[in-house]
Scaffold this active site. Sequence first.
Site, PDB file in Angstrom:
ATOM      1  CE1 TYR A 190      38.423  55.118  10.893  1.00 16.16           C
ATOM      2  CE2 TYR A 190      36.890  55.741   9.156  1.00 16.16           C
ATOM      3  CZ  TYR A 190      38.138  55.316   9.551  1.00 16.16           C
ATOM      4  OH  TYR A 190      39.106  55.096   8.601  1.00 16.16           O
ATOM      5  CG  HIS A 233      41.966  57.704  12.563  1.00 14.85           C
ATOM      6  ND1 HIS A 233      43.176  57.061  12.613  1.00 14.85           N
ATOM      7  CD2 HIS A 233      41.015  56.728  12.553  1.00 14.85           C
ATOM      8  CE1 HIS A 233      42.974  55.742  12.650  1.00 14.85           C
ATOM      9  NE2 HIS A 233      41.673  55.517  12.609  1.00 14.85           N
ATOM     10  NE  ARG A 275      38.341  53.921   1.621  1.00 12.83           N
ATOM     11  CZ  ARG A 275      38.313  53.930   2.963  1.00 12.83           C
ATOM     12  NH1 ARG A 275      38.384  52.805   3.629  1.00 12.83           N
ATOM     13  NH2 ARG A 275      38.216  55.054   3.620  1.00 12.83           N
ATOM     14  CD  GLU A 277      39.192  54.691  19.634  1.00  7.78           C
ATOM     15  OE1 GLU A 277      38.020  54.790  20.090  1.00  7.78           O
ATOM     16  OE2 GLU A 277      39.516  53.866  18.768  1.00  7.78           O
ATOM     17  CG  ASP A 289      39.794  50.155  19.359  1.00  3.76           C
ATOM     18  OD1 ASP A 289      39.661  49.007  19.818  1.00  3.76           O
ATOM     19  OD2 ASP A 289      39.326  50.520  18.269  1.00  3.76           O
ATOM     20  CD  GLN A 328      41.926  47.556  11.314  1.00  2.00           C
ATOM     21  OE1 GLN A 328      42.977  47.695  11.939  1.00  2.00           O
ATOM     22  NE2 GLN A 328      41.098  48.554  11.096  1.00  2.00           N
ATOM     23  CE1 TYR A 374      40.171  46.589   4.980  1.00  6.28           C
ATOM     24  CE2 TYR A 374      38.305  47.999   5.443  1.00  6.28           C
ATOM     25  CZ  TYR A 374      39.428  47.723   4.711  1.00  6.28           C
ATOM     26  OH  TYR A 374      39.806  48.573   3.721  1.00  6.28           O
ATOM     27  CB  THR A 422      42.234  56.781  15.914  1.00  2.74           C
ATOM     28  OG1 THR A 422      42.098  55.375  15.999  1.00  2.74           O
ATOM     29  CG2 THR A 422      43.673  57.196  16.152  1.00  2.74           C
TER      30      THR A 422
HETATM   31 CA    CA Z   1      39.033  52.467  17.114  1.00  2.00          CA
END
Ligand code: CA
Length: 407
Positions: free
Chosen positions: A120, A125, A134, A193, A225, A232, A236, A341
Amino acid sequence: MKLIIPENSDFSIDNIPFGIFSTPERTPRAGAAIGEYIIDLFELTNDGLKVDFDRSVFLDPALNRFIALGKNITVDFRIDIQKWLKQSLWSDKDFNRFFVPQESANMHLPVQIGDYTDFYASIEHATNVGMMFRDPENALLPNWRHLPVAYHGRASSIIPSGVNIHRPKGQTMPNGAEKPVYGPSRLLDFELETAFIIGRNSDLGQQISTGEAASYIFGMVLFNDWSARDIQKWEYVPLGPFLGKNFASSISPWIVTMEALEPFRTDTPKQEPEVLPYLQFEGQNSYDIELQVSIQAENEEESLVCRSNFKYMYWNMCQQLAHHTVNGCNVRIGDMMGSGTLSGPDESAFGSMLELSWGGKKTVALNNGLQRKFIEDNDTVIMRGFSQNGNLRVGFGDLKTKVLPAL
Ligand code: CA
């Protein structure tokens, strides 16, 4: 017969990537791409180019045993192929034995992938997603600038370019609903990616330093991906990605070696604050690789929706591998490590529909008046990547995946 390599080909003589192909006459086997052809490496090493190792590795349906020969052999072998191509010593009769037109071949996964990890590592991203999901004021979580965040993905559903997928189904919690529903994902997305392929085993308990990491990386592929954002979002917390991610992940079929990318080395973004000693590194540790995503609706032309670059990635591959093994976790030949990403600093470089449509708040314009917020049924997503410097061009070829309706 003369071999003609089209100008601007991804598969120039400076590239020579490795993959696994088959035709109706040839079982899945190792090949190297050149122009619009594939060199059949088993045939080549029969009488075109003599090698000191067991050439039966080229009849395997995966490159693992070839890669396991080690860089001291595989690096020289790639150079020998380049020399052989320049000499053009084949007879007309042999041309069709050595060279297979790419259009007549099927491409397969290049390696048997034991384990797959997805990082990540793009600060753009991670910031975009943090702002949406968030807190815009604290988009990055406290750990993000101190370690390359990652999760363990699933290897069984990694597919090569050209294999169609079906829209995944699953459990989601619609906005405002009191209980979850089951059905096809409505927010299907790509993630732009790259991934690197491990070229050397490490031992359990062994740490790979940033300085040693390059010797463990065989090469790179493009990586889509696939992500179901609604699945998600509901699943998650607290353990991270699961069914919103593991229904499919697409990779480009040719592994571009690190030696082919060497002329395109460049600096990584400055890291603030300073990272812990085990994550520090020397020299230029990124590569200038232009990355593009296009969407092609059924019976429509392609529309370019994203242009980004590998060099924006905050945590480089050597740091990723050093971090992955800092606790003694071992890696094995054929393991795949996704970058995460690869978004760039401005909107045209965002590497997912989630970011391009800013969580579905705006539409992304395609050609001919079409528009998208996420990926629709019968859309084909096409990723491309290449490095170019004057006449020197090294590319990955196309990574194409079509999304069929849910089963
Ligand atoms: Ca990914």
